[in-house]
Write a protein that holds these residues in place. Structure first.
Motif, PDB file in Angstrom:
ATOM      1  N   SER A  40      -2.965 -27.723   1.842  1.00 14.70           N
ATOM      2  CA  SER A  40      -1.955 -26.941   2.506  1.00 14.70           C
ATOM      3  C   SER A  40      -2.410 -25.584   2.696  1.00 14.70           C
ATOM      4  O   SER A  40      -1.828 -24.682   3.469  1.00 14.70           O
ATOM      5  N   GLY A  41      -3.480 -25.184   1.719  1.00 11.27           N
ATOM      6  CA  GLY A  41      -3.567 -23.763   1.861  1.00 11.27           C
ATOM      7  C   GLY A  41      -2.859 -22.857   1.133  1.00 11.27           C
ATOM      8  O   GLY A  41      -2.584 -21.579   1.368  1.00 11.27           O
ATOM      9  N   THR A  42      -1.623 -23.576   0.533  1.00  9.94           N
ATOM     10  CA  THR A  42      -0.493 -22.962  -0.248  1.00  9.94           C
ATOM     11  C   THR A  42      -0.481 -23.010  -1.803  1.00  9.94           C
ATOM     12  O   THR A  42      -1.456 -23.980  -2.287  1.00  9.94           O
ATOM     13  N   GLY A  43       0.642 -23.086  -2.361  1.00 11.89           N
ATOM     14  CA  GLY A  43       0.660 -23.403  -3.599  1.00 11.89           C
ATOM     15  C   GLY A  43       1.201 -24.979  -4.157  1.00 11.89           C
ATOM     16  O   GLY A  43       1.266 -25.387  -5.045  1.00 11.89           O
ATOM     17  N   MET A  44       1.670 -25.523  -2.830  1.00 11.94           N
ATOM     18  CA  MET A  44       2.287 -26.842  -3.231  1.00 11.94           C
ATOM     19  C   MET A  44       2.542 -27.411  -1.644  1.00 11.94           C
ATOM     20  O   MET A  44       2.327 -26.849  -0.730  1.00 11.94           O
ATOM     21  N   SER A  45       2.683 -28.937  -1.754  1.00 11.07           N
ATOM     22  CA  SER A  45       3.405 -29.649  -0.721  1.00 11.07           C
ATOM     23  C   SER A  45       4.676 -29.678  -1.241  1.00 11.07           C
ATOM     24  O   SER A  45       5.176 -30.089  -2.058  1.00 11.07           O
ATOM     25  N   VAL A  46       5.581 -29.954   0.277  1.00  8.34           N
ATOM     26  CA  VAL A  46       6.822 -30.236   0.147  1.00  8.34           C
ATOM     27  C   VAL A  46       7.036 -31.150   1.098  1.00  8.34           C
ATOM     28  O   VAL A  46       6.594 -31.467   1.992  1.00  8.34           O
ATOM     29  N   ASN A  47       7.715 -32.338   0.147  1.00  3.82           N
ATOM     30  CA  ASN A  47       7.514 -33.645   0.996  1.00  3.82           C
ATOM     31  C   ASN A  47       8.846 -34.375   0.889  1.00  3.82           C
ATOM     32  O   ASN A  47       9.765 -34.378   0.093  1.00  3.82           O
ATOM     33  N   ALA A  48       8.957 -35.185   2.063  1.00  2.89           N
ATOM     34  CA  ALA A  48      10.124 -36.327   2.180  1.00  2.89           C
ATOM     35  C   ALA A  48       9.547 -37.489   1.902  1.00  2.89           C
ATOM     36  O   ALA A  48       8.553 -37.862   2.658  1.00  2.89           O
ATOM     37  N   VAL A  49       9.977 -38.499   0.946  1.00  8.20           N
ATOM     38  CA  VAL A  49       9.410 -39.624   0.714  1.00  8.20           C
ATOM     39  C   VAL A  49      10.271 -40.649   1.527  1.00  8.20           C
ATOM     40  O   VAL A  49      11.325 -40.722   1.350  1.00  8.20           O
ATOM     41  N   ILE A  50       9.527 -41.399   2.424  1.00 12.28           N
ATOM     42  CA  ILE A  50      10.267 -42.241   3.243  1.00 12.28           C
ATOM     43  C   ILE A  50       9.540 -43.613   3.257  1.00 12.28           C
ATOM     44  O   ILE A  50       8.262 -43.781   2.991  1.00 12.28           O
ATOM     45  N   PRO A  51      10.455 -44.604   3.747  1.00 13.96           N
ATOM     46  CA  PRO A  51       9.728 -45.930   3.680  1.00 13.96           C
ATOM     47  C   PRO A  51       8.730 -46.074   4.901  1.00 13.96           C
ATOM     48  O   PRO A  51       9.250 -45.522   6.170  1.00 13.96           O
ATOM     49  N   ALA A  52       7.535 -46.522   5.159  1.00  8.70           N
ATOM     50  CA  ALA A  52       6.835 -46.564   6.179  1.00  8.70           C
ATOM     51  C   ALA A  52       7.624 -47.228   7.355  1.00  8.70           C
ATOM     52  O   ALA A  52       7.098 -47.085   8.601  1.00  8.70           O
ATOM     53  N   ALA A  53       8.205 -48.203   7.061  1.00 10.30           N
ATOM     54  CA  ALA A  53       8.951 -49.098   8.185  1.00 10.30           C
ATOM     55  C   ALA A  53       9.871 -48.118   9.108  1.00 10.30           C
ATOM     56  O   ALA A  53      10.227 -48.522  10.090  1.00 10.30           O
ATOM     57  N   GLY A  54      10.058 -46.950   8.462  1.00  8.12           N
ATOM     58  CA  GLY A  54      11.319 -46.041   9.241  1.00  8.12           C
ATOM     59  C   GLY A  54      10.498 -44.952   9.801  1.00  8.12           C
ATOM     60  O   GLY A  54      11.148 -43.865  10.228  1.00  8.12           O
ATOM     61  N   PHE A  55       9.140 -45.146   9.842  1.00  3.94           N
ATOM     62  CA  PHE A  55       8.268 -44.064  10.433  1.00  3.94           C
ATOM     63  C   PHE A  55       7.554 -44.544  11.665  1.00  3.94           C
ATOM     64  O   PHE A  55       7.023 -45.785  11.570  1.00  3.94           O
ATOM     65  N   ALA A  56       7.486 -43.772  12.815  1.00  2.65           N
ATOM     66  CA  ALA A  56       6.729 -44.189  13.962  1.00  2.65           C
ATOM     67  C   ALA A  56       6.301 -43.235  14.753  1.00  2.65           C
ATOM     68  O   ALA A  56       6.706 -42.138  14.965  1.00  2.65           O
ATOM     69  N   LEU A  57       4.721 -43.173  14.924  1.00  8.97           N
ATOM     70  CA  LEU A  57       3.876 -42.235  15.745  1.00  8.97           C
ATOM     71  C   LEU A  57       4.571 -42.425  17.156  1.00  8.97           C
ATOM     72  O   LEU A  57       4.476 -43.679  17.587  1.00  8.97           O
ATOM     73  N   THR A  58       4.851 -41.236  17.757  1.00  7.62           N
ATOM     74  CA  THR A  58       5.234 -41.468  19.296  1.00  7.62           C
ATOM     75  C   THR A  58       4.285 -40.881  20.067  1.00  7.62           C
ATOM     76  O   THR A  58       4.305 -40.923  21.238  1.00  7.62           O
ATOM     77  N   GLN A  59       3.124 -40.056  19.715  1.00  3.62           N
ATOM     78  CA  GLN A  59       2.035 -39.409  20.548  1.00  3.62           C
ATOM     79  C   GLN A  59       1.132 -39.102  19.440  1.00  3.62           C
ATOM     80  O   GLN A  59       1.308 -38.595  18.366  1.00  3.62           O
ATOM     81  N   GLY A  60       0.032 -39.299  20.116  1.00  2.00           N
ATOM     82  CA  GLY A  60      -1.120 -39.065  19.500  1.00  2.00           C
ATOM     83  C   GLY A  60      -1.601 -39.775  18.275  1.00  2.00           C
ATOM     84  O   GLY A  60      -0.765 -40.620  18.107  1.00  2.00           O
ATOM     85  N   SER A  61      -2.700 -39.601  17.490  1.00  2.00           N
ATOM     86  CA  SER A  61      -2.947 -40.185  16.265  1.00  2.00           C
ATOM     87  C   SER A  61      -3.759 -39.219  15.503  1.00  2.00           C
ATOM     88  O   SER A  61      -4.653 -38.723  15.740  1.00  2.00           O
ATOM     89  N   PRO A  62      -3.132 -39.122  14.235  1.00  2.00           N
ATOM     90  CA  PRO A  62      -3.773 -38.381  13.407  1.00  2.00           C
ATOM     91  C   PRO A  62      -4.879 -38.697  12.702  1.00  2.00           C
ATOM     92  O   PRO A  62      -5.331 -39.717  12.672  1.00  2.00           O
TER      93      PRO A  62
END
Ligand SMILES: [Zn+2]
Ligand SMILES: [Zn+2]
Length: 141
Positions: A40-62
């Motif tokens: 992150s280049g910072t002191g921490m990451s701040v995260n939302a934990v989610i089920p993968a089934a509720g996540f969808a890429l709509t553009q591009g691919s990381p």
């Protein structure tokens, strides 16, 4: 959970990668591990934990970076290959659970961080809410 907060949308800084979150967020958590500090280049990451089934890429691919922890566990870290924004991660062994970088959300819900993990390596300049749950390393379980 609050139906008004879903679906959420988000993406990287340059806009090449976009996603939606259609499941309720299971947990809000900050990670102070040294890998999150580097990534992150910072002191921490701040995260939302989610089920993968509720996540969808709509553009591009990381792009995916395979990070090996001292424990030997492999964490896949996904980020935009064009602008470098960190987006999400998951353990190699648990792809069903994504740890989404909360700052990549377009309109993050107004919540506080419920738990802090890897506080043993937290930087002195990182604020940790004393009301939050705190774990020196990974949370138990
Ligand atoms: Zn980008
Ligand atoms: Zn971490």
């Amino acid at each position: 959970m609050n139906a008004m907060t879903t679906p959420l949308t988000g993406g990287c800084l340059c806009g090449a990668v976009r996603y939606t979150v259609s499941a309720p967020i299971a947990a809000w958590r900050a990670c102070h591990c040294t890998h999150c500090q580097k990534a992150s280049g910072t002191g921490m990451s701040v995260n939302a934990v989610i089920p993968a089934a509720g996540f969808a890429l709509t553009q591009g691919s990381p792009k995916r970076f395979e990070a090996r922890a001292d424990s030997g566990r492999i964490l896949y870290r996904y980020f935009c290959g064009d602008c470098g924004s960190p987006l999400y991660s998951h353990r190699q062994t648990s792809p069903e659970r994504l740890v989404l970088r909360a700052g990549s959300l377009d309109q993050p819900p107004a919540v506080t961080i419920a738990s802090n993990i890897w506080t043993a390596s937290a930087r002195p300049w990182s604020h940790i809410d004393p009301e939050s749950e705190q774990h020196p390393a990974n949370p138990p379980g």
